[in-house]
Design an enzyme around this catalytic site. Structure first.
Site, PDB file in Angstrom:
ATOM      1  N   ARG A  88       0.835  -1.198   0.000  1.00 57.89           N
ATOM      2  CA  ARG A  88       0.000   0.000   0.000  1.00 57.89           C
ATOM      3  C   ARG A  88       0.880   1.261   0.000  1.00 57.89           C
ATOM      4  NH1 ARG A  88      -5.128   1.653  -1.137  1.00 57.89           N
ATOM      5  NH2 ARG A  88      -6.168   2.749   0.537  1.00 57.89           N
ATOM      6  N   ASP A 116      -8.132   8.166   0.405  1.00 57.39           N
ATOM      7  CA  ASP A 116      -8.600   7.058   1.255  1.00 57.39           C
ATOM      8  C   ASP A 116      -8.355   7.323   2.740  1.00 57.39           C
ATOM      9  OD1 ASP A 116      -9.833   5.459  -0.569  1.00 57.39           O
ATOM     10  OD2 ASP A 116      -8.145   4.119  -0.900  1.00 57.39           O
ATOM     11  N   ASN A 169      -6.296   4.148  -6.929  1.00 57.07           N
ATOM     12  CA  ASN A 169      -7.539   4.684  -6.372  1.00 57.07           C
ATOM     13  C   ASN A 169      -8.535   4.978  -7.480  1.00 57.07           C
ATOM     14  OD1 ASN A 169      -9.249   5.246  -4.279  1.00 57.07           O
ATOM     15  ND2 ASN A 169      -8.694   7.395  -4.158  1.00 57.07           N
ATOM     16  N   THR A 171      -4.057  -0.804  -7.134  1.00 60.28           N
ATOM     17  CA  THR A 171      -4.862   0.400  -7.322  1.00 60.28           C
ATOM     18  C   THR A 171      -4.030   1.667  -7.462  1.00 60.28           C
ATOM     19  OG1 THR A 171      -6.725   1.637  -6.377  1.00 60.28           O
ATOM     20  CG2 THR A 171      -5.087   0.843  -4.826  1.00 60.28           C
ATOM     21  N   THR A 203      -9.527   0.624  -9.435  1.00 60.71           N
ATOM     22  CA  THR A 203      -8.699  -0.402  -8.807  1.00 60.71           C
ATOM     23  C   THR A 203      -8.855  -1.604  -9.723  1.00 60.71           C
ATOM     24  OG1 THR A 203      -8.994   0.453  -6.572  1.00 60.71           O
ATOM     25  CG2 THR A 203      -8.475  -1.898  -6.717  1.00 60.71           C
ATOM     26  N   GLY A 254     -13.401  -1.418  -7.047  1.00 62.72           N
ATOM     27  CA  GLY A 254     -14.667  -0.728  -6.790  1.00 62.72           C
ATOM     28  C   GLY A 254     -14.764   0.043  -5.495  1.00 62.72           C
ATOM     29  N   GLY A 255     -13.641   0.548  -4.966  1.00 69.97           N
ATOM     30  CA  GLY A 255     -13.733   1.346  -3.729  1.00 69.97           C
ATOM     31  C   GLY A 255     -14.405   0.535  -2.631  1.00 69.97           C
TER      32      GLY A 255
END
Ligand code: GLY
Length: 551
Positions: free
Chosen positions: A89, A404, A382, A380, A362, A454-455
């Site tokens: 991340r 995020d 984002n 991703t 993503t 898809g968040g």
């Protein structure tokens, strides 16, 4: 004596059926280029991790909406019977601070965390792939980069769906007067024509020859930090040099006899998927609801309210905030959470407090290799095409992952998710994610590999794919393509649904007080093992161009 012979025969049957499964491989990929490259790597003797690394770099070229070297992700791994999890991340740059997206009146400045140079976190992808390669890879690093470099140098044929996504993004940036350089790089990509990316090719070549240092040090790092300094960004050479991906213990929990292996914090996804599955079982008890019936949708929406209330309060980067993982997944806690669910009426949104006392984008791919190892990888930048900023001279899109974080307690991000202290901005902290790459294992054999973009709807797509496959015994194709629905506490009582949910069911839900809205979320890439036979599916949909192969 007879008993011994029967025992030997049963074991022989068991092992021979395993051998059948282990000679099959499968990939479910978000586009044809990544699918073909992953297949080639597996067929030439590479393992699932080799295929994942090669696919990740190909997607950075052919799926610019979400594929990336300028973003991050999570990889759930099942290798030789061992589970593992790689967190690559992005992190907040050192100069980031809690109120960086607020004006002098402490109000959120619209779009600042979503578009433009300040929305980017320090990318984690290249470091992640490098660490995955060092720990599990069997093929030479350069060989894994070669297909991506080739596609960037010689170009690839632009899928009409990619061309239309680019067109939408170019126009929407212009319409909203968002000043980013996305169009300069991508507007010339036309449907069914060859599109070359020479700057990105040079970046990939540096990564191929110098590994992680080809991105985080030397020429690429200098290009990025100079670009940042020139345009008011805050990522420095030091931020890049210091970036580290992390090996974490995946969340593992038994559900209906399966070992569910999924993403730990800083993802909210793994905890949320497990809470959803477990609360569903606790609330429905012996009832049998038909798929996508009003009762089924209402019950799962009620559960979702509770899942998202917890997410907003308790989930954040575990290196900065103590996430109460065990307590959030404890049986007694989940029992108490479902105790007040009524099948007749919607619970009041404002009453759903966190329970412990005190084109979205993503992309995802799933792989199973000939040895039965599995990779579930979600990656991703984002939002669709990330920050909209391309690093000049390096040719890749920067993420807008800073959105995020919670810019301010209670202020929704682009996915409508809210958060508080657990997910506030701090230097070097990872922003909370919904990415939920998940693997289900039974008796040591992979049964399901699933994940989606898809968040916040990622969590929904993943848990519903698990229910489709296990509770409703659907084929891979149906598991990926059955209409889904999503509820996340806020907006209040809103159920977003895919086309295909029965109209009468929607009328009944509206009568209960839900607001329903047609939506188009997710791109499931999944592999199912049924009776030691693999099947794979890529969700079809107006934006999706996935390819699933079993070989
Ligand atoms: N950027 C989407 C997520 O990580 O949840």
């Amino acid at each position: 004596m007879n008993k011994i012979i029967i025992f030997i025969l049963i074991n022989l049957m068991f092992f021979s059926s395993n051998i059948t499964a282990k000679t099959q491989s499968a990939v479910a990929m978000p586009d044809s280029y990544s699918a073909n490259v992953a297949k080639e790597i597996l067929q030439s003797g590479g393992n699932a991790i080799d295929a994942a690394i090669a696919a990740q770099f190909v997607l950075a070229v052919t799926l610019p909406e979400a594929g990336n070297v300028g973003g991050g992700g999570f990889m759930t791994i099942y290798k030789d019977g061992i589970t593992d999890f790689l967190d690559y991340r992005e992190v907040a740059p050192k100069a980031a601070h809690r109120d960086m997206y607020l004006d002098k009146n402490k109000e959120v400045i619209p779009n600042l965390s979503v578009y433009g140079i300040l929305s980017a976190g320090v990318p984690g992808t290249v470091e992640g792939m490098w660490q995955a390669h060092k720990k599990y890879g069997t093929k030479p690093w350069k060989e894994l980069l070669a297909p991506a470099i080739n596609l960037a140098v010689k170009g690839f044929i632009v899928h009409p769906k990619l061309a239309s996504a680019i067109n939408w993004r170019v126009n929407s940036f212009a319409k909203e007067n968002i000043k980013v350089n996305f169009a300069q790089y991508f507007a010339q990509a036309k449907a069914n024509a060859v599109f070359k990316q020479p700057e990105l090719a040079e970046t990939l070549k540096r990564i191929a020859s110098d590994g992680r240092d080809g991105f985080y040090r030397g020429k690429t790092a200098k290009i990025i930090s100079d670009f940042m300094a020139k345009h008011g960004g805050i990522i420095t050479e030091k931020d890049l040099a210091n970036y580290q991906s992390k090996w974490r213990k995946p969340i593992e929990m038994k559900w209906r006899g399966y070992n569910v292996v999924t993403a730990p914090p800083p993802s909210s996804g793994g905890i949320a998927v497990l809470q959803w599955l477990k609360m569903y079982d606790l609330a429905k008890q012996d009832a049998n609801f038909s798929h996508n019936s009003q009762e089924y949708i209402h019950l799962l929406a009620e559960v979702g309210k509770r899942v998202f209330a917890d997410r907003a309060e308790y989930l954040g980067d575990p290196d900065f905030y103590q996430v109460p993982v065990e307590r959030l997944l404890a049986q007694t806690y989940l029992e108490s959470r479902v105790a007040d669910i009524s099948m007749e009426k919607i619970s009041v949104t404002e009453d759903i407090a966190p329970g412990l006392i005190e084109s979205r984008d993503t992309t995802h791919f799933s792989i199973v290799d000939q040895w039965g190892n599995a990779i579930s990888n979600t990656t991703t930048i984002n939002y669709t095409f990330g920050s909209g900023v391309v690093v000049e001279g390096a040719g890749f899109i920067l993420n807008d992952e800073m959105d995020d974080f919670s810019a301010k307690p209670g202020a929704p991000n682009i996915f409508g998710a809210v958060g508080g202290v657990a997910n506030e901005i701090q230097p070097n902290k990872r922003m909370l994610s919904s990415m939920s790459p998940t693997i289900l294992v039974k008796n040591g054999i992979v049964q399901l590999v699933t994940g989606s973009p898809g968040g916040t709807t990622i969590i929904t797509s993943v848990y519903q794919s698990i229910l489709n496959a296990i509770e409703f015994n659907m084929t891979a194709e149906n598991t990926a393509n059955m209409a889904r629905f999503h509820h996340q506490l806020l907006p209040k009582n809103k159920i977003a649904y895919h086309e295909g949910i029965n109209q009468e069911v929607l009328v009944k839900l509206r009568k209960m007080g839900y607001k329903t809205s047609l939506d188009n979320f997710g791109d499931l890439q999944l592999i199912i093992n049924k009776d030691n036979k693999l099947s794979a599916a890529s969700e079809s949909g107006s934006h999706n161009r996935g390819v699933a192969l079993v070989f």
